[in-house]
Design an enzyme around this catalytic site. Structure first.
Site, PDB file in Angstrom:
ATOM      1  CE  LYS A   1      23.121   3.583  -2.876  1.00  0.00           C
ATOM      2  NZ  LYS A   1      22.936   3.418  -1.370  1.00  0.00           N
TER       3      LYS A   1
ATOM      4  CE  LYS B   1      19.106   3.286  -3.490  1.00  0.00           C
ATOM      5  NZ  LYS B   1      17.681   4.045  -3.129  1.00  0.00           N
TER       6      LYS B   1
ATOM      7  CB  CYS C   1     -26.128  -5.542 -15.409  1.00  0.00           C
ATOM      8  SG  CYS C   1     -24.903  -4.291 -15.374  1.00  0.00           S
TER       9      CYS C   1
ATOM     10  CB  CYS D   1     -25.785  -0.104 -12.791  1.00  0.00           C
ATOM     11  SG  CYS D   1     -24.864  -1.071 -13.598  1.00  0.00           S
TER      12      CYS D   1
ATOM     13  CG  ASP E   1      20.212  -0.833   3.707  1.00  0.00           C
ATOM     14  OD1 ASP E   1      20.367   0.577   3.820  1.00  0.00           O
ATOM     15  OD2 ASP E   1      19.182  -1.142   4.180  1.00  0.00           O
TER      16      ASP E   1
ATOM     17  CE1 TYR F   1      32.240   4.658  -0.410  1.00  0.00           C
ATOM     18  CE2 TYR F   1      31.012   2.981   0.529  1.00  0.00           C
ATOM     19  CZ  TYR F   1      31.249   4.413   0.313  1.00  0.00           C
ATOM     20  OH  TYR F   1      30.217   5.345   0.978  1.00  0.00           O
TER      21      TYR F   1
ATOM     22  CB  SER G   1      24.575  11.859  -1.531  1.00  0.00           C
ATOM     23  OG  SER G   1      23.455  10.652  -1.545  1.00  0.00           O
TER      24      SER G   1
ATOM     25  CB  CYS H   1     -27.665  -2.181 -16.978  1.00  0.00           C
ATOM     26  SG  CYS H   1     -28.066  -2.178 -15.570  1.00  0.00           S
TER      27      CYS H   1
ATOM     28  CD  GLU I   1      32.533   0.593  -5.349  1.00  0.00           C
ATOM     29  OE1 GLU I   1      32.214   0.363  -4.297  1.00  0.00           O
ATOM     30  OE2 GLU I   1      33.420   1.053  -5.940  1.00  0.00           O
TER      31      GLU I   1
ATOM     32  CB  CYS J   1     -25.967  -3.525 -10.533  1.00  0.00           C
ATOM     33  SG  CYS J   1     -27.190  -3.564 -12.038  1.00  0.00           S
TER      34      CYS J   1
END
Ligand code: IVH
Length: 669
Positions: A119, A319, A436, A413, A121, A233, A83, A416, A117, A431
């Site tokens: 790749k 990838k 604030c 808060c 799927d 390949y 792989s 504040c 090359e 709040c």
């Protein structure tokens, strides 16, 4: 991560990856995406690279996936079907290149070239020819033993049942083993999924699944109906071929279908160019690819590099950006929107998703955190919703180490200290203090303004959006932003996100007076900031200054001294300053006391054409001059630019010397 932490993490990763691989390869089921699984495998691979003695024999990096199905005859491959290790970025690619370079001689290094090359799927296959006749076709299986799917592969039109010998350069051995990929076209993929859905069956997740399913049919007629295609390949049989490129030419001459888009690349730059070009045509291809394969072209060098685990050292899969990745939740911060609503935001370990780095993901509200079962420190799968907004897709609790922390929504808060309220109708906490958030916003505008950090392209509108989305909490967060964090803002193109990240990065270096001014200390304007910088010389000294220390500075009275002292004594300011200092480089220019402008007082009025006003001021100061905002008898020069106003009139009245832009430029040249 230290070694024992790495060991722990590796063990957990192996367990999780093996579980998902089993689901995928044996049960044909999927709980997490390919991209997320790849991301976990990549983390494992990187850790094993760092600690090679922690590579376990049951590590997924050490074996090829896919146990042979019971229904097909087993085939032992003459040479193990390997792989490839993945790389996801140029940096990864350079690292691979560095690793292999270390194993080569100077001469080998100098002649290193590549064959690249597409790749595909699809599914790897091996084809064995005897006297130029196809005698056996097999799947990879576990790498050593695959399944005999000869009858099915014979239905694939692009696979020659007998090859032609047109090339006399090489002697073709009696037994020839060729490898390649079978795949289904994008159109075929869609059509089959339409049928699946019509039948009430679940659609296939990707073309590879269909290709795999199609060649493992016990009835070849079903395989035939899928109209599979193939690319060859590699030639496994040793026939003295010198380069991988030659192997491809040979395959083509023998009548195999090879990919016309593949390319020889003589340098890394050419590989990167090819990768980018392929990325651009990817959509137009009528089959799916998920990257490029980069192989050392010189077969002798490739062989010398050997195999590590399940993959050859001499090749990598480069990838394309994945739409999902795994990363860690560093923290969960709460951000206060302009309406006072609190939104939890995940601070992520930066990670690439769809080709862009992200470090923040919105969590929407408290309920969403509960729904996800998310804790601080968790490993999560992140994606980009609608390919734009970074979001947390799923938590991987199996990877916890016990140090994860429960997130608790604050009751007051964080900005504040006002007690928060939760309405019955929404999942939101608010709040109620009207001042604030507004205050916070103003400090931000000030921080990026011209006389402060002067960050181009970062106006109030963008700041509002960054704040509203919770991407930044205080100005120091600006320096942590990644392109992908900003693309989520509506109508914010990737290009402008990139530009903004760049212009923020450009302003990391800042002069001390500007830095002091940017802090937004009450009563400290640009001029006072200059006085403070000149007097103290560094931010640390200013920070340590006692109230009395300000008495000796002209222009600074007790009120100003007080507010400076108060600011540096406040714990929020201290925290903010420490954070900020991690990101910026503060410089303090030496004052040139002997310069021709030393002691001269300048007043600027009107616009200058050749430079920004702030820059003009900086130049004057750098040359020892001083700036004043108002004209008086002590003023030495009034620099009058375009549309100069009342200051010019006053200068004339007082008989102060007035110079134009041209003369000014000469003066500071
Ligand atoms: S070369 C040592 N070339 O990608 C393996 N592989 O993860 C050399 N693949 O199992 C493989 N397109 O099934 C090569 N043009 C290509 C490929 C390709 C797809 C698959 C192959 C392999 C996997 C590697």
């Amino acid at each position: 991560m230290n070694k024992s932490e790495a060991k722990n993490r590796i063990e957990k990763l192996i367990k999780v990856i093996n579980y998902h691989r089993y689901l995928y390869h044996v049960q044909d089921r999927q709980e997490i995406s390919d991209a997320a699984l790849d991301s976990l495998k990549k983390e494992l691979f990187d850790l094993e690279q760092q600690y090679p003695d922690l590579v376990a024999s049951d590590s997924p990096t050490q074996r090829v996936g896919g146990e042979p199905l019971k229904d097909f005859k087993k085939v032992r491959h003459a040479k193990r079907m390997l792989s490839l290790n993945d790389v996801f970025s140029k940096e990864d690619f350079y690292r691979w290149h560095e690793r292999i370079s270390k194993l080569l001689t100077e001469q080998e290094r100098s002649q290193l070239d590549f064959y690249c090359e597409l790749k595909i799927d699809g599914l790897a296959i091996e084809l064995e020819y005897n006297n130029s006749m196809l005698v056996q076709g097999s799947t990879r299986g576990d790498g050593s033993i695959g399944e005999d799917i000869t009858q099915n592969l014979k239905t694939v039109e692009s696979i020659p049942l007998k090859f032609e010998i047109r090339n006399y350069k090489f002697e073709i051995p009696r037994t020839l083993v060729v490898r390649g990929e079978v795949f289904i076209s994008k159109k075929g993929f869609e059509e089959i999924n339409k049928i699946q859905i019509k039948k009430g069956l679940p659609p296939y997740a990707n073309p590879r699944n269909i290709a795999a399913g199609s060649v493992r049919q016990l009835d070849p007629k079903i395989t035939a109906s899928r109209h599979l295609d193939s690319f060859a390949y590699d030639i496994v049989t040793d026939m003295g071929i010198k380069t991988h490129q030659q192997a491809h030419t040979m395959l083509k001459e023998l009548g195999f279908k090879t990919n016309e888009k593949n390319q020889y690349c003589k340098s890394i730059e050419e590989v990167f160019h090819f990768y980018e070009q392929v990325g651009k045509i990817r959509e137009k291809l009528n089959y799916e690819i998920d990257g490029i394969v980069v192989i050392i072209n010189n077969n002798t060098i490739y062989e010398k590099l050997g195999v590590v685990g399940k993959a050859p050292r001499g090749a990598v899969a480069f990838k394309f950006a994945q739409s999902q990745a795994t990363t860690k939740i560093v923290d969960i911060k709460v951000q206060i929107g302009r309406t006072g609503a609190l939104t939890p935001v995940a601070v992520l370990q930066p990670v690439q998703v769809s080709g862009i780095t992200i470090s923040r993901a919105t969590l929407h509200n408290e309920d969403e955190i509960k729904r996800l079962g998310l804790k601080i420190g968790d490993t999560v799968i992140v994606g980009r919703a609608g390919d734009v907004i970074p979001n947390v897709v799923k938590v991987l609790p199996e990877l916890r180490n016990g140090e994860e922390k429960e997130f608790v929504m604050p009751k007051i808060c964080p900005s504040c200290n006002t007690k928060l309220e939760k309405s019955d109708t929404e999942a939101l906490w608010r709040c109620s203090n009207k001042n604030c958030f507004a205050r916070k916003r103003r400090a931000f505008y000030h921080f990026v303004s011209r006389a402060a950090f002067n960050i181009e392209g970062l106006g109030p509108k963008i700041i509002d959006r960054l704040l509203d989305e919770g991407l930044v909490q205080d100005p120091s967060d600006l320096f942590e932003l990644k392109e992908g964090d900003m693309v989520q803002l509506e109508r914010f193109a990737e290009k402008s996100a990139g530009n903004l990240v760049q212009s923020i990065a450009q302003k990391r270096e800042i002069l001390l007076p500007r830095f002091i001014y940017a802090l937004g200390i009450r009563n400290v304007g640009a001029e006072t900031a200059v006085d403070l910088a000149n007097h103290f010389g560094s931010i640390e000294k200013l920070q340590r200054a006692a109230r009395e220390d300000f008495q000796h500075i002209s222009n600074i009275g007790p009120i100003v001294a007080n507010s400076i002292h108060e600011w540096f004594g406040d714990k929020h300011s201290v925290k903010f300053l420490e954070k900020l200092k991690k990101h910026v480089i503060i410089k303090n220019p030496e004052r040139k006391t002997t310069s021709k402008l030393s002691g001269k007082i300048f007043v600027l009025t009107g616009g200058l054409e050749s430079m920004e006003r702030e820059l003009a001021k900086e130049r004057i100061r750098a040359l020892g001059g001083e700036i004043s905002e108002s004209v008086s008898k002590t003023t030495d020069f009034v620099v009058a630019g375009k549309e100069a106003g009342s200051k010019l009139d006053k200068a004339k009245k007082l008989g102060v010397r007035v110079i134009g832009e041209e003369e000014f430029l000469k003066l500071i040249a």
